[in-house]
Design a protein around this motif. Structure first.
Motif, PDB file in Angstrom:
ATOM      1  N   GLN A 295      25.488  -6.188 -18.195  1.00 46.04           N
ATOM      2  CA  GLN A 295      25.534  -7.538 -17.631  1.00 46.04           C
ATOM      3  C   GLN A 295      24.154  -8.180 -17.617  1.00 46.04           C
ATOM      4  O   GLN A 295      24.029  -9.402 -17.715  1.00 46.04           O
ATOM      5  N   VAL A 296      23.122  -7.347 -17.477  1.00 52.01           N
ATOM      6  CA  VAL A 296      21.761  -7.892 -17.503  1.00 52.01           C
ATOM      7  C   VAL A 296      21.477  -8.493 -18.873  1.00 52.01           C
ATOM      8  O   VAL A 296      20.949  -9.613 -18.989  1.00 52.01           O
ATOM      9  N   GLU A 297      21.848  -7.764 -19.906  1.00 54.06           N
ATOM     10  CA  GLU A 297      21.644  -8.277 -21.266  1.00 54.06           C
ATOM     11  C   GLU A 297      22.400  -9.592 -21.444  1.00 54.06           C
ATOM     12  O   GLU A 297      21.848 -10.570 -21.952  1.00 54.06           O
ATOM     13  N   TRP A 298      23.641  -9.616 -21.015  1.00 54.66           N
ATOM     14  CA  TRP A 298      24.440 -10.818 -21.184  1.00 54.66           C
ATOM     15  C   TRP A 298      23.849 -11.986 -20.416  1.00 54.66           C
ATOM     16  O   TRP A 298      23.779 -13.118 -20.917  1.00 54.66           O
ATOM     17  N   ALA A 299      23.439 -11.717 -19.183  1.00 54.90           N
ATOM     18  CA  ALA A 299      22.882 -12.785 -18.351  1.00 54.90           C
ATOM     19  C   ALA A 299      21.631 -13.365 -19.015  1.00 54.90           C
ATOM     20  O   ALA A 299      21.446 -14.589 -19.044  1.00 54.90           O
TER      21      ALA A 299
ATOM     22  N   LEU B 125      24.243 -14.916 -11.152  1.00 56.01           N
ATOM     23  CA  LEU B 125      23.177 -15.883 -11.398  1.00 56.01           C
ATOM     24  C   LEU B 125      23.339 -17.098 -10.484  1.00 56.01           C
ATOM     25  O   LEU B 125      22.360 -17.636  -9.973  1.00 56.01           O
ATOM     26  N   SER B 126      24.593 -17.493 -10.292  1.00 59.91           N
ATOM     27  CA  SER B 126      24.867 -18.657  -9.456  1.00 59.91           C
ATOM     28  C   SER B 126      24.479 -18.387  -7.998  1.00 59.91           C
ATOM     29  O   SER B 126      23.849 -19.219  -7.344  1.00 59.91           O
ATOM     30  N   GLN B 127      24.836 -17.191  -7.504  1.00 63.91           N
ATOM     31  CA  GLN B 127      24.502 -16.850  -6.126  1.00 63.91           C
ATOM     32  C   GLN B 127      22.994 -16.766  -5.920  1.00 63.91           C
ATOM     33  O   GLN B 127      22.498 -17.021  -4.824  1.00 63.91           O
ATOM     34  N   ALA B 128      22.290 -16.383  -6.969  1.00 61.62           N
ATOM     35  CA  ALA B 128      20.834 -16.295  -6.872  1.00 61.62           C
ATOM     36  C   ALA B 128      20.180 -17.667  -7.033  1.00 61.62           C
ATOM     37  O   ALA B 128      18.963 -17.783  -6.943  1.00 61.62           O
ATOM     38  N   GLY B 129      20.988 -18.681  -7.305  1.00 61.63           N
ATOM     39  CA  GLY B 129      20.441 -20.035  -7.406  1.00 61.63           C
ATOM     40  C   GLY B 129      19.763 -20.326  -8.729  1.00 61.63           C
ATOM     41  O   GLY B 129      19.000 -21.284  -8.838  1.00 61.63           O
TER      42      GLY B 129
ATOM     43  N   ASP C  22      13.587 -12.896 -12.301  1.00 63.65           N
ATOM     44  CA  ASP C  22      14.618 -13.596 -11.533  1.00 63.65           C
ATOM     45  C   ASP C  22      16.001 -13.204 -12.011  1.00 63.65           C
ATOM     46  O   ASP C  22      16.901 -12.902 -11.212  1.00 63.65           O
ATOM     47  N   ILE C  23      16.166 -13.204 -13.324  1.00 67.14           N
ATOM     48  CA  ILE C  23      17.489 -12.948 -13.896  1.00 67.14           C
ATOM     49  C   ILE C  23      17.888 -11.488 -13.696  1.00 67.14           C
ATOM     50  O   ILE C  23      19.011 -11.179 -13.290  1.00 67.14           O
ATOM     51  N   VAL C  24      16.952 -10.589 -13.967  1.00 64.52           N
ATOM     52  CA  VAL C  24      17.262  -9.162 -13.818  1.00 64.52           C
ATOM     53  C   VAL C  24      17.610  -8.843 -12.367  1.00 64.52           C
ATOM     54  O   VAL C  24      18.590  -8.147 -12.084  1.00 64.52           O
ATOM     55  N   GLU C  25      16.827  -9.387 -11.440  1.00 61.92           N
ATOM     56  CA  GLU C  25      17.089  -9.091 -10.030  1.00 61.92           C
ATOM     57  C   GLU C  25      18.375  -9.739  -9.538  1.00 61.92           C
ATOM     58  O   GLU C  25      19.048  -9.209  -8.643  1.00 61.92           O
ATOM     59  N   ALA C  26      18.722 -10.884 -10.126  1.00 64.35           N
ATOM     60  CA  ALA C  26      19.972 -11.535  -9.729  1.00 64.35           C
ATOM     61  C   ALA C  26      21.153 -10.629 -10.020  1.00 64.35           C
ATOM     62  O   ALA C  26      22.110 -10.560  -9.248  1.00 64.35           O
ATOM     63  N   VAL C  27      21.093  -9.901 -11.122  1.00 62.59           N
ATOM     64  CA  VAL C  27      22.218  -9.054 -11.523  1.00 62.59           C
ATOM     65  C   VAL C  27      22.100  -7.656 -10.914  1.00 62.59           C
ATOM     66  O   VAL C  27      23.082  -7.086 -10.430  1.00 62.59           O
ATOM     67  N   GLU C  28      20.897  -7.102 -10.914  1.00 57.77           N
ATOM     68  CA  GLU C  28      20.725  -5.701 -10.522  1.00 57.77           C
ATOM     69  C   GLU C  28      20.413  -5.512  -9.038  1.00 57.77           C
ATOM     70  O   GLU C  28      20.491  -4.413  -8.527  1.00 57.77           O
TER      71      GLU C  28
ATOM     72  N   ASN D 256      19.210  -1.365 -22.678  1.00 61.63           N
ATOM     73  CA  ASN D 256      19.937  -0.980 -23.876  1.00 61.63           C
ATOM     74  C   ASN D 256      20.409  -2.237 -24.604  1.00 61.63           C
ATOM     75  O   ASN D 256      21.342  -2.897 -24.169  1.00 61.63           O
ATOM     76  N   CYS D 257      19.746  -2.565 -25.711  1.00 59.90           N
ATOM     77  CA  CYS D 257      20.091  -3.778 -26.459  1.00 59.90           C
ATOM     78  C   CYS D 257      21.285  -3.501 -27.360  1.00 59.90           C
ATOM     79  O   CYS D 257      21.228  -2.626 -28.216  1.00 59.90           O
ATOM     80  N   THR D 258      22.364  -4.237 -27.166  1.00 60.24           N
ATOM     81  CA  THR D 258      23.560  -4.018 -27.987  1.00 60.24           C
ATOM     82  C   THR D 258      23.679  -5.054 -29.099  1.00 60.24           C
ATOM     83  O   THR D 258      24.727  -5.164 -29.722  1.00 60.24           O
TER      84      THR D 258
END
Lengths: 164, 164
Positions: free
Chosen positions: A6-10, A49-53, A78-84, B91-93
């Motif tokens: 999900q981090v990659e996707w985000a 991401l939305s919840q993290a603003g 920001d993005i990594v922490e929003a998901v993880e 992990n890059c997919t």
DNA sequence: GGCCAGCTACTCGGATAGAAGCTGTCCGAGTTCAGGTGG
DNA sequence: CCACCTGAACTCGGACAGCTTCTATCCGAGTAGCTGGCC
């Protein structure tokens, strides 16, 4: 010890949103088709991401997500922490307090008052990792991408996205 | 995205071994009692260290583990990687290859030949994390511990360990 | 007294099982826009 | 022509199942040192 995909996707979704005019929105459906990932599961990442603003989603048709801040104000961290989440990768359980030959009186772990020296080292490494991610914004990424990818391909992608 | 707690245990075990005279060995049983963790599971962590060549275990009574290299030649990174493996946390997919508006010809992912710009950033952060861990050896840790812990407590612990 | 068998303590490795988190799917509730219908 | 109604498209959130990984336990095989018995 992997980051979720999900981090990659985000990250990729944010990159796509950053490449678009700021007033355009993209739906979960469009983003999932563009990246070839399951729509309903990608939706979870976008909700994080939305919840993290970081992004701002609207309902209804013509709804969708767009970045809620300028590209230079959104970092990889920001993005990594929003998901993880924001926890450290190293979780100190204070096993030094289990030492059978020490008094283990009322205050077992904070004997010297400071955290375990091993945990301090691990946390410093975590901080170095975060520093690196904090140093890269979506703006930085867009500049890199302009060098990596031929302008023609980039144009094709944005055209496709806006036509959805 | 957590490190296993075996990492914590392995680090503490190495610290204990580093504090001992180099010819002394400690058994899994002693180490597990000293740290208050399940013996059979701790054994897995020690096996990982052994396979990585960081410690050297002997069989039979009076057997056990000792460090197989001088303390200045064993880093935190060695220990963490022995337990966790050497893979990157990210992990890059190659989901950029799924882009529906690009040709997707015979060579889908390596379009520009380089890895995805997002993965490059994440891997650089990983490298910074590893650099920090590589910079701290067991020798460094022992120096820190001497400042943290009263000499008397340290002596008590080593006495207890050697009496087992 | 010396040699050998057996015993004990330990490591190593595999098998197994439960718990937790990750991945992925499904569905209902709420919201917004567009288009159609009736006055 | 305008107001309202309805339906479609979308997000959001919860519930759920399958899978992988982590945590933990158990047991057998192999090894080294010690003890005791036999020659």
């Amino acid at each position: 010890m992997f980051l979720k995909n999900q981090v990659e996707w985000a990250l990729h979704c944010c990159a796509v949103l950053a490449a678009l005019p700021t007033d355009k929105r993209l739906s979960t459906k469009t983003l999932s088709e563009f990246h070839g990932v399951p729509k309903e599961y990608l939706s979870k990442a976008l909700q994080s991401l939305s919840q993290a603003g970081l992004v701002d989603g609207t309902l209804g048709p013509k709804g969708g997500y767009r970045l809620s801040r300028p590209v230079q104000d959104i970092t990889f961290l920001d993005i990594v922490e929003a998901v993880e989440g924001r926890k450290n990768t190293f979780n100190c359980t204070e096993i030094r307090g289990n030492n059978p030959c020490l008094p283990s009186d009322d205050s077992p772990p904070p004997a010297p008052g400071k955290p375990c020296a091993i945990a301090r080292v691990m946390w410093e490494a975590d901080e170095a990792w975060r520093d690196k991610l904090r140093a890269v914004s979506l703006e930085t990424l867009m500049i890199t991408l302009k060098d990596d990818i031929p302008a023609e391909e980039l144009q094709k992608s944005t055209d496709w996205l806006l036509s959805q």
